[in-house]
Design an enzyme around this catalytic site. Structure first.
Site, PDB file in Angstrom:
ATOM      1  N   GLY A   9     -24.996   2.211   3.913  1.00 52.90           N
ATOM      2  CA  GLY A   9     -24.107   2.798   2.915  1.00 52.90           C
ATOM      3  C   GLY A   9     -24.457   2.345   1.524  1.00 52.90           C
TER       4      GLY A   9
ATOM      5  N   VAL B 290     -20.567   0.327  -4.081  1.00 51.15           N
ATOM      6  CA  VAL B 290     -20.751  -1.108  -3.839  1.00 51.15           C
ATOM      7  C   VAL B 290     -22.176  -1.387  -3.339  1.00 51.15           C
ATOM      8  CG1 VAL B 290     -19.933  -3.131  -2.588  1.00 51.15           C
ATOM      9  CG2 VAL B 290     -18.301  -1.388  -3.271  1.00 51.15           C
TER      10      VAL B 290
ATOM     11  N   GLY C  89     -23.462   3.337  -1.553  1.00 46.91           N
ATOM     12  CA  GLY C  89     -22.550   4.002  -2.490  1.00 46.91           C
ATOM     13  C   GLY C  89     -22.335   3.113  -3.701  1.00 46.91           C
TER      14      GLY C  89
ATOM     15  N   LYS D  62       0.875  -1.173   0.000  1.00 48.05           N
ATOM     16  CA  LYS D  62       0.000   0.000   0.000  1.00 48.05           C
ATOM     17  C   LYS D  62       0.910   1.220   0.000  1.00 48.05           C
ATOM     18  CE  LYS D  62      -4.473   1.001   0.638  1.00 48.05           C
ATOM     19  NZ  LYS D  62      -5.661   0.298   0.144  1.00 48.05           N
TER      20      LYS D  62
HETATM   21  P1  NAD Z   1     -18.713   4.945  -1.578  1.00 49.73           P
HETATM   22  O1  NAD Z   1     -18.002   6.138  -1.045  1.00 49.73           O
HETATM   23  O2  NAD Z   1     -19.167   4.926  -3.003  1.00 49.73           O
HETATM   24  O3  NAD Z   1     -20.004   4.639  -0.676  1.00 49.73           O
HETATM   25  C1  NAD Z   1     -20.049   4.783   0.706  1.00 49.73           C
HETATM   26  C2  NAD Z   1     -21.470   5.188   1.068  1.00 49.73           C
HETATM   27  O4  NAD Z   1     -21.581   5.237   2.489  1.00 49.73           O
HETATM   28  C3  NAD Z   1     -21.866   6.573   0.539  1.00 49.73           C
HETATM   29  O5  NAD Z   1     -23.114   6.527  -0.108  1.00 49.73           O
HETATM   30  C4  NAD Z   1     -21.907   7.431   1.822  1.00 49.73           C
HETATM   31  O6  NAD Z   1     -22.858   8.479   1.735  1.00 49.73           O
HETATM   32  C5  NAD Z   1     -22.298   6.384   2.845  1.00 49.73           C
HETATM   33  N1  NAD Z   1     -21.999   6.766   4.219  1.00 49.73           N
HETATM   34  C6  NAD Z   1     -20.943   7.471   4.690  1.00 49.73           C
HETATM   35  N2  NAD Z   1     -21.046   7.626   6.032  1.00 49.73           N
HETATM   36  C7  NAD Z   1     -22.182   6.980   6.402  1.00 49.73           C
HETATM   37  C8  NAD Z   1     -22.830   6.777   7.640  1.00 49.73           C
HETATM   38  N3  NAD Z   1     -22.335   7.279   8.783  1.00 49.73           N
HETATM   39  N4  NAD Z   1     -23.984   6.052   7.661  1.00 49.73           N
HETATM   40  C9  NAD Z   1     -24.505   5.559   6.518  1.00 49.73           C
HETATM   41  N5  NAD Z   1     -23.935   5.730   5.322  1.00 49.73           N
HETATM   42  C10 NAD Z   1     -22.792   6.432   5.253  1.00 49.73           C
HETATM   43  O7  NAD Z   1     -17.756   3.708  -1.268  1.00 49.73           O
HETATM   44  P2  NAD Z   1     -17.798   2.269  -1.935  1.00 49.73           P
HETATM   45  O8  NAD Z   1     -16.801   2.205  -3.025  1.00 49.73           O
HETATM   46  O9  NAD Z   1     -19.216   1.855  -2.161  1.00 49.73           O
HETATM   47  O10 NAD Z   1     -17.192   1.395  -0.731  1.00 49.73           O
HETATM   48  C11 NAD Z   1     -17.958   1.092   0.418  1.00 49.73           C
HETATM   49  C12 NAD Z   1     -17.069   0.394   1.436  1.00 49.73           C
HETATM   50  O11 NAD Z   1     -16.555  -0.803   0.870  1.00 49.73           O
HETATM   51  C13 NAD Z   1     -15.850   1.200   1.881  1.00 49.73           C
HETATM   52  O12 NAD Z   1     -15.582   0.897   3.224  1.00 49.73           O
HETATM   53  C14 NAD Z   1     -14.738   0.663   1.011  1.00 49.73           C
HETATM   54  O13 NAD Z   1     -13.471   0.808   1.623  1.00 49.73           O
HETATM   55  C15 NAD Z   1     -15.136  -0.781   0.893  1.00 49.73           C
HETATM   56  N6  NAD Z   1     -14.630  -1.437  -0.326  1.00 49.73           N
HETATM   57  C16 NAD Z   1     -14.944  -0.961  -1.546  1.00 49.73           C
HETATM   58  C17 NAD Z   1     -14.467  -1.592  -2.688  1.00 49.73           C
HETATM   59  C18 NAD Z   1     -14.822  -1.114  -4.066  1.00 49.73           C
HETATM   60  O14 NAD Z   1     -14.597  -1.838  -5.053  1.00 49.73           O
HETATM   61  N7  NAD Z   1     -15.378   0.082  -4.233  1.00 49.73           N
HETATM   62  C19 NAD Z   1     -13.663  -2.747  -2.565  1.00 49.73           C
HETATM   63  C20 NAD Z   1     -13.387  -3.229  -1.286  1.00 49.73           C
HETATM   64  C21 NAD Z   1     -13.863  -2.571  -0.170  1.00 49.73           C
END
Ligand code: NAD
Length: 357
Positions: free
Chosen positions: A183, A187, A185, A83
């Site tokens: 959440g 994913v 977002g 990382k």
């Molecule tokens: P993202 O930023 O697109 O989505 C996160 C969502 O969580 C957003 O809609 C945000 O508004 C919401 N959020 C933030 N604080 C919050 C709270 N207190 N209560 C409720 N909702 C809240 O991120 P993502 O890419 O969808 O990733 C989500 C999680 O999965 C993260 O922890 C990320 O590290 C992990 N992750 C993502 C991937 C990937 O491919 N994108 C891969 C592995 C792990």
């Protein structure tokens, strides 16, 4: 941590190499942590963060790089864990020159470290990095990359969730199952679509009202306010927003049988909250195992991108989750521990075949 000697820290986490990168001209201050390269080159994203001090940055990059080793190992990928962090406020320090200089440092490692986007870095930033090194993945499809990995991540989480359901309820069908997703977002949104298609009953929470309204209207998801998501009486809880949410306070509120979500580092303290979930009779699908779809997707990019193969490999998360849940029950250890043990075993086995990268 502050007074700990750097080599004793490397020994504690068993890191191979830490590279400190400094460039006064661009203002670049970066740390690349290569944790373990027995299985292959260390792959992990580059995060830009305004750390309070250097010690905090070192600790973060070491913790995150170790997590990447386990994620790659348990997913059966020929990748090690690494990382990078760039220190500073992303809104102020990020320039083309800084990202390209960082790319030069990555290039100097001759492929032992492969970078990708992460918190506060974008595909555009990776395009700059790629001008100086070929050791970068997560590029847009237009540049021969795999594009957004989130759909594959969501698919892997869905597979891990179905395997957990099979273990706990006797069937992997999620039709009629109540699932609370925190959440929505990149994913979480894709995950909702898989779950809706299968006929799950959905309860959602997010801080983004627009997103909530969209899913309430389009798929009939029930919206709850903020932290109320923890106390919903559901079959499955899927944390897809923040890390460290499985702490004493939140675990006390949970009324679910299974936890399976995408967020990284969900357990606030592994050795405290992993066992606590078992005591509460909750089955926890290890985060780094079931959210590995994104890494699987970028690994495909590294060896020659093929979306179908990425999905097929992510599907394998189903079998590994079943295996981990069985080992956890047989050996009476919490599921995160069982998953780490399996990852470490693979590295140990392959170390007999080949040394570090
Ligand atoms: P993202 O930023 O697109 O989505 C996160 C969502 O969580 C957003 O809609 C945000 O508004 C919401 N959020 C933030 N604080 C919050 C709270 N207190 N209560 C409720 N909702 C809240 O991120 P993502 O890419 O969808 O990733 C989500 C999680 O999965 C993260 O922890 C990320 O590290 C992990 N992750 C993502 C991937 C990937 O491919 N994108 C891969 C592995 C792990």
């Amino acid at each position: 941590m502050e007074n700990q000697e750097i080599f004793s820290l490397l020994a504690t986490y068993d890191h191979e190499q830490i590279v400190f990168c400094n460039d006064n001209a661009t203002g670049l201050k970066a740390i690349i942590a290569i944790h373990n390269t027995v299985l292959g080159p260390g792959l992990g994203g580059t995060r830009i963060w305004n750390y309070k001090n250097d010690a905090e940055a070192i600790y973060d990059v070491m913790r995150l790089s170790r997590g990447m080793t386990y994620k790659a190992a348990i997913s059966g990928l020929n990748l090690g864990g690494a990382k990078a962090v760039i220190i500073g406020d992303a809104t102020k320090i990020k320039t083309e020159a800084l990202m390209r200089k960082f790319g030069r440092f990555v290039e100097n490692l001759n492929g032992k470290y492969i970078t990708a986007e992460d918190v506060n870095t974008t595909t555009r930033d990776m395009e700059y990095v790629q001008m100086e090194t070929s050791h970068v993945v997560g590029l847009p499809e237009s540049m021969g990359g795999g594009g957004d990995p989130s759909p594959v991540t969501a698919y892997g989480v869905y597979m891990g969730m179905k395997a957990s359901a099979k273990n706990v309820f006797g069937s992997d069908s999620l039709a009629g199952k109540k699932v609370a997703v925190q959440g929505i977002g990149k994913v979480g949104g894709h995950l909702l679509e898989f779950l809706h298609k299968e006929g799950a009953e959905l309860i959602i929470a997010d801080i983004n009202e627009t997103v909530l309204k969209h899913y309430a209207e389009t798929i009939g998801a029930k919206v709850v306010a903020g932290d109320e998501i923890y106390s919903q009486a559901v079959d499955i809880f899927a944390p897809c927003a923040l890390g460290a949410i499985l702490n004493d306070a939140n675990i006390a509120k949970l009324k679910c049988a299974v936890i399976a979500g995408a967020a990284n580092n969900q357990l606030a303290e592994e050795e405290v909250h992993g066992p606590l979930l078992i005591q509460k009779g909750i089955t926890y699908a290890p985060d780094f195992l079931i959210n590995a779809g994104g890494l699987i997707n970028v690994y495909q990019e590294h060896i020659g991108y093929n979306r179908e193969t990425a999905y097929r490999k992510a599907e394998h998360i189903y079998d590994v989750t079943l295996e981990i849940l069985k080992v956890s029950a047989d050996e009476k250890i919490h599921t995160q521990k069982a998953a780490i043990n399996l990852a470490e075993k693979r590295i140990k086995d392959i170390a007999k075949v080949r040394a570090t990268y």
